[in-house]
Design a protein around this motif. Structure first.
Motif, PDB file in Angstrom:
ATOM      1  N   ARG A 153      -3.332   2.052   1.191  1.00  0.00           N
ATOM      2  CA  ARG A 153      -3.315   1.581  -0.203  1.00  0.00           C
ATOM      3  C   ARG A 153      -2.001   0.879  -0.504  1.00  0.00           C
ATOM      4  N   PRO A 154      -2.053  -0.326  -1.094  1.00  0.00           N
ATOM      5  CA  PRO A 154      -0.812  -1.020  -1.469  1.00  0.00           C
ATOM      6  C   PRO A 154      -0.017  -0.196  -2.475  1.00  0.00           C
ATOM      7  N   ALA A 169       0.029  -5.791  -6.176  1.00  0.00           N
ATOM      8  CA  ALA A 169       0.893  -4.706  -5.723  1.00  0.00           C
ATOM      9  C   ALA A 169       1.795  -5.186  -4.598  1.00  0.00           C
ATOM     10  N   HIS A 170       2.965  -4.580  -4.498  1.00  0.00           N
ATOM     11  CA  HIS A 170       3.890  -4.911  -3.438  1.00  0.00           C
ATOM     12  C   HIS A 170       3.248  -4.613  -2.092  1.00  0.00           C
ATOM     13  N   GLY A 171       3.376  -5.546  -1.157  1.00  0.00           N
ATOM     14  CA  GLY A 171       2.822  -5.325   0.166  1.00  0.00           C
ATOM     15  C   GLY A 171       1.332  -5.582   0.240  1.00  0.00           C
ATOM     16  N   GLY A 172       0.713  -6.095  -0.832  1.00  0.00           N
ATOM     17  CA  GLY A 172      -0.718  -6.317  -0.832  1.00  0.00           C
ATOM     18  C   GLY A 172      -1.135  -7.536  -0.047  1.00  0.00           C
ATOM     19  N   GLY A 173      -0.199  -8.285   0.524  1.00  0.00           N
ATOM     20  CA  GLY A 173      -0.548  -9.444   1.316  1.00  0.00           C
ATOM     21  C   GLY A 173      -1.327  -9.050   2.549  1.00  0.00           C
ATOM     22  N   THR A 176       0.851  -8.160   6.508  1.00  0.00           N
ATOM     23  CA  THR A 176       1.923  -7.201   6.787  1.00  0.00           C
ATOM     24  C   THR A 176       1.424  -5.943   7.475  1.00  0.00           C
ATOM     25  N   LEU A 177       0.306  -5.417   7.056  1.00  0.00           N
ATOM     26  CA  LEU A 177      -0.192  -4.162   7.595  1.00  0.00           C
ATOM     27  C   LEU A 177      -0.681  -4.312   9.029  1.00  0.00           C
ATOM     28  N   ASP A 193       6.972   5.608   7.868  1.00  0.00           N
ATOM     29  CA  ASP A 193       8.100   4.681   7.750  1.00  0.00           C
ATOM     30  C   ASP A 193       7.645   3.230   7.873  1.00  0.00           C
ATOM     31  N   ASP A 194       6.761   2.961   8.838  1.00  0.00           N
ATOM     32  CA  ASP A 194       6.255   1.603   9.022  1.00  0.00           C
ATOM     33  C   ASP A 194       5.417   1.167   7.830  1.00  0.00           C
ATOM     34  N   LEU A 195       4.640   2.092   7.267  1.00  0.00           N
ATOM     35  CA  LEU A 195       3.832   1.773   6.100  1.00  0.00           C
ATOM     36  C   LEU A 195       4.709   1.456   4.893  1.00  0.00           C
ATOM     37  N   GLN A 196       5.760   2.217   4.711  1.00  0.00           N
ATOM     38  CA  GLN A 196       6.660   1.971   3.588  1.00  0.00           C
ATOM     39  C   GLN A 196       7.266   0.580   3.688  1.00  0.00           C
TER      40      GLN A 196
END
Length: 273
Positions: A153-154, A169-173, A176-177, A193-196
């Motif tokens: 979840r973003p 949301a931040h990281g919703g691109g 990146t994931l 950590d990688d998810l953050q």
């Protein structure tokens, strides 16, 4: 960690759908979906049926019976992926390995005044394991290679709502994931950590190991599910929100155990109303 599905190959007929594919798709011959369903299509058909004078309950029943819903699909088709419990472990000398092999695109949401509901999640997996046998003949118990599903979840950016639509949301691109794909971990929880850094969180869902098919409000007997090599799916569908992405993990534990995947697909059938 609860064991997941060892069921390796399942097919289910499905209606013609709008398909949103993940970046991990590979070329493979398949049937052409001639009439994809979009969210505006769903709205238009629902309105048309109501304009015919049908009661709302019957309209929703017709839509549901026909499974006239949009679909998000994530797929992996390509070279066989192998995961060994020992060499695939992130910790030196360890023997518990986890590897993310597939991601769906973000699940779209409707308009701000519309509700959202996932109707069905279906897994199709082609692969095999390697390990020791004979402990529990005729069942999937005491098998130490399996699959797990998770929800990414973003993380909302400052000033945005936790129920923001995809992209707010931040990281919703989109990209990146995907950096987590095929990295070595001991368990999915070790991705924190990688998810953050990617702007995502791992949604805790009890009983979230993938079976062949999850239906909304479905009850599965845990004992029968374990014998059949699938998870119970409790709370998984109900936890999904717009913007979420589903990940499929390969798992293997203890020396001599390994997991191999040649093809994996996840379909998410969802409704906005």
């Amino acid at each position: 960690m609860a064991s997941g599905s060892r069921s390796r190959r399942t097919r289910r007929s499905r209606p013609l759908q709008r398909v949103e594919r993940s970046e991990d798709d590979r070329e493979e011959p398949e049937s052409v979906e001639q009439h994809p369903i979009s969210i505006p299509d769903l709205r238009a058909v629902r309105l048309l049926l109501m304009q015919l004078g049908l009661p709302a309950e019957l309209v929703y029943s017709i839509i549901d019976e026909a499974e006239y819903y949009p679909v998000v699909r994530g797929r992996y088709v390509g070279p066989q992926i192998s995961l060994d419990a020992t060499s695939g472990c992130q910790t030196r000398g360890g023997s518990c390995a986890a590897q993310l092999c597939m991601l769906t695109p973000p699940i779209p949401g409707g308009a701000p005044d519309e509700s959202f509901k996932v109707k069905r999640v279906t897994w199709t997996i082609r692969g095999h394991d390697q390990g020791w046998g004979g402990e529990r003949p005729g069942t999937f118990r005491s098998a130490y290679s399996w699959y797990e599903a998770c929800i990414f979840r973003p993380v909302p950016s400052e000033g945005s709502s936790t129920n923001s639509r995809p992209g707010t949301a931040h990281g919703g691109g989109y990209g990146t994931l995907s950096g987590l794909l095929r990295r070595k971990y001991c368990a999915p929880k070790d991705t924190q950590d990688d998810l953050q850094e990617a702007g995502y969180s791992l949604v805790p869902v009890p009983g979230h190991t993938p079976g062949v098919l999850y239906l909304a409000r479905e009850h599965v007997d845990p004992a029968k599910a374990e014998d059949a090599g699938r998870g119970i799916g409790a709370g998984f569908i109900e936890s999904l929100q717009p913007g979420d992405r589903i990940g499929l993990w390969m798992r293997a534990q203890y020396p001599g155990w390994a997991n191999f995947v040649k093809k994996a697909e996840v379909e998410v059938l969802y409704d906005v109303y």
